[in-house]
Design an enzyme around this catalytic site. Sequence first.
Site, PDB file in Angstrom:
ATOM      1  N   GLY A   9      -9.158  27.230 -18.528  1.00  7.32           N
ATOM      2  CA  GLY A   9      -9.425  25.903 -17.725  1.00  7.32           C
ATOM      3  C   GLY A   9      -8.952  25.888 -16.536  1.00  7.32           C
ATOM      4  O   GLY A   9      -8.698  27.207 -15.854  1.00  7.32           O
ATOM      5  N   ASN A  10      -8.687  24.965 -15.797  1.00 11.34           N
ATOM      6  CA  ASN A  10      -8.546  24.725 -14.394  1.00 11.34           C
ATOM      7  C   ASN A  10      -7.054  25.102 -14.221  1.00 11.34           C
ATOM      8  O   ASN A  10      -6.764  25.424 -13.040  1.00 11.34           O
ATOM      9  CB  ASN A  10      -8.870  23.553 -13.923  1.00 11.34           C
ATOM     10  CG  ASN A  10     -10.369  23.063 -13.821  1.00 11.34           C
ATOM     11  OD1 ASN A  10     -10.945  23.773 -13.100  1.00 11.34           O
ATOM     12  ND2 ASN A  10     -10.917  22.123 -14.414  1.00 11.34           N
ATOM     13  N   ARG A  12      -4.523  25.899 -16.876  1.00 11.26           N
ATOM     14  CA  ARG A  12      -3.993  26.917 -18.193  1.00 11.26           C
ATOM     15  C   ARG A  12      -5.068  27.526 -18.681  1.00 11.26           C
ATOM     16  O   ARG A  12      -6.223  27.192 -18.783  1.00 11.26           O
ATOM     17  CB  ARG A  12      -3.206  25.586 -19.105  1.00 11.26           C
ATOM     18  CG  ARG A  12      -2.305  25.003 -18.635  1.00 11.26           C
ATOM     19  CD  ARG A  12      -1.423  24.114 -19.669  1.00 11.26           C
ATOM     20  NE  ARG A  12      -0.649  25.163 -20.422  1.00 11.26           N
ATOM     21  CZ  ARG A  12       0.730  25.819 -19.941  1.00 11.26           C
ATOM     22  NH1 ARG A  12       0.935  25.394 -18.590  1.00 11.26           N
ATOM     23  NH2 ARG A  12       1.250  26.633 -20.671  1.00 11.26           N
ATOM     24  N   TYR A  90     -29.072  18.940 -20.619  1.00  6.84           N
ATOM     25  CA  TYR A  90     -29.160  18.969 -19.070  1.00  6.84           C
ATOM     26  C   TYR A  90     -30.595  19.713 -18.784  1.00  6.84           C
ATOM     27  O   TYR A  90     -31.029  20.450 -19.286  1.00  6.84           O
ATOM     28  CB  TYR A  90     -28.282  20.130 -18.442  1.00  6.84           C
ATOM     29  CG  TYR A  90     -26.924  19.278 -18.097  1.00  6.84           C
ATOM     30  CD1 TYR A  90     -26.492  18.109 -18.594  1.00  6.84           C
ATOM     31  CD2 TYR A  90     -26.136  19.979 -17.198  1.00  6.84           C
ATOM     32  CE1 TYR A  90     -25.384  17.454 -18.065  1.00  6.84           C
ATOM     33  CE2 TYR A  90     -25.132  19.350 -16.767  1.00  6.84           C
ATOM     34  CZ  TYR A  90     -24.689  18.088 -17.053  1.00  6.84           C
ATOM     35  OH  TYR A  90     -23.460  17.559 -16.769  1.00  6.84           O
ATOM     36  N   GLY A  97     -20.811  22.784 -17.702  1.00  5.62           N
ATOM     37  CA  GLY A  97     -19.639  23.498 -18.006  1.00  5.62           C
ATOM     38  C   GLY A  97     -19.512  24.132 -19.405  1.00  5.62           C
ATOM     39  O   GLY A  97     -19.663  23.557 -20.294  1.00  5.62           O
ATOM     40  N   ASP A  99     -16.975  25.089 -21.003  1.00  6.97           N
ATOM     41  CA  ASP A  99     -15.836  24.488 -21.850  1.00  6.97           C
ATOM     42  C   ASP A  99     -16.484  23.130 -22.521  1.00  6.97           C
ATOM     43  O   ASP A  99     -16.014  23.027 -23.774  1.00  6.97           O
ATOM     44  CB  ASP A  99     -14.685  24.185 -21.060  1.00  6.97           C
ATOM     45  CG  ASP A  99     -15.092  23.273 -19.832  1.00  6.97           C
ATOM     46  OD1 ASP A  99     -16.131  23.227 -19.523  1.00  6.97           O
ATOM     47  OD2 ASP A  99     -13.807  22.843 -19.292  1.00  6.97           O
ATOM     48  N   THR A 172       5.979   0.001  -8.775  1.00  2.14           N
ATOM     49  CA  THR A 172       4.897   0.710  -8.197  1.00  2.14           C
ATOM     50  C   THR A 172       4.330   1.957  -8.986  1.00  2.14           C
ATOM     51  O   THR A 172       3.069   2.005  -9.391  1.00  2.14           O
ATOM     52  CB  THR A 172       5.190   1.083  -6.699  1.00  2.14           C
ATOM     53  OG1 THR A 172       5.548   0.126  -5.801  1.00  2.14           O
ATOM     54  CG2 THR A 172       4.026   2.116  -6.132  1.00  2.14           C
TER      55      THR A 172
END
Length: 243
Positions: A9-10, A12, A90, A97, A99, A172
């Site tokens: 993944g991005n 891990r 698609y 993607g 994944d 906050t």
Amino acid sequence: MKVLAIDAGNTRIKWGLHDGARWTRQSSVAIARTQGLKVEFARLPRFDAVVISNVAGVAVRKLLGAVLPRAPKPYWIKSERLQCGVKNGYANPRQLGCDRWAALIGAHRLSALPLVVINAGTALTADALAANGAFLGGIIIPGARLMREALAGNTAGLKLRMGNVSRFPKATGDAIMSGVVNALAGTVERITDFLQQRAGRKPLCVLTGGDAALLAPYLNLEVRVVDNLVLEGLLAIARDKAR
């Protein structure tokens, strides 16, 4: 058939070894520590197939190629028009993607209901899957960490700080975390509503990813949390390919 499944993944790399009956090992490592997988993979018992989903780019593909054994040759999946009973909606199937594709395949094996397949990670994806396996489309938004970092990096007074989720935040940090979680939950609930209108019955939400535990308590929906759903889809693809 023993399968080594890898989900890059991005942030891990998740991986698991399936012995044909169950997952005997599952683990993950930060992208920056990919080289450490060489020792881990060398210690595994023999496996018959390697199947990989990689959305982290060419550099990570090269790193993974360097840590894998020479045999068996890895199969790098791509999103197809039709695979394992799932039909890709698609216009350009490869644009989806891989994944997300693997997660859709993994989810389709879990239930005969219409499904919203949610991967809550660096980004959150929420994909609509009809009961007959038709992927209808999906939504992508920044994940919890990216939302918080965007506020911290683009505003003068909203520094990155921890917070709790509250209906009426009075600090906050709590305001930011509550906004992030409500944005994620709202996205999932809207696409679930869209799918329910399309399908004529209530969908099941299948939730996976690193932020699944953060999001699940705040969804007013029927939710099934599945660890490493992408790996489940990769296993199905490997078995389908071997037939």
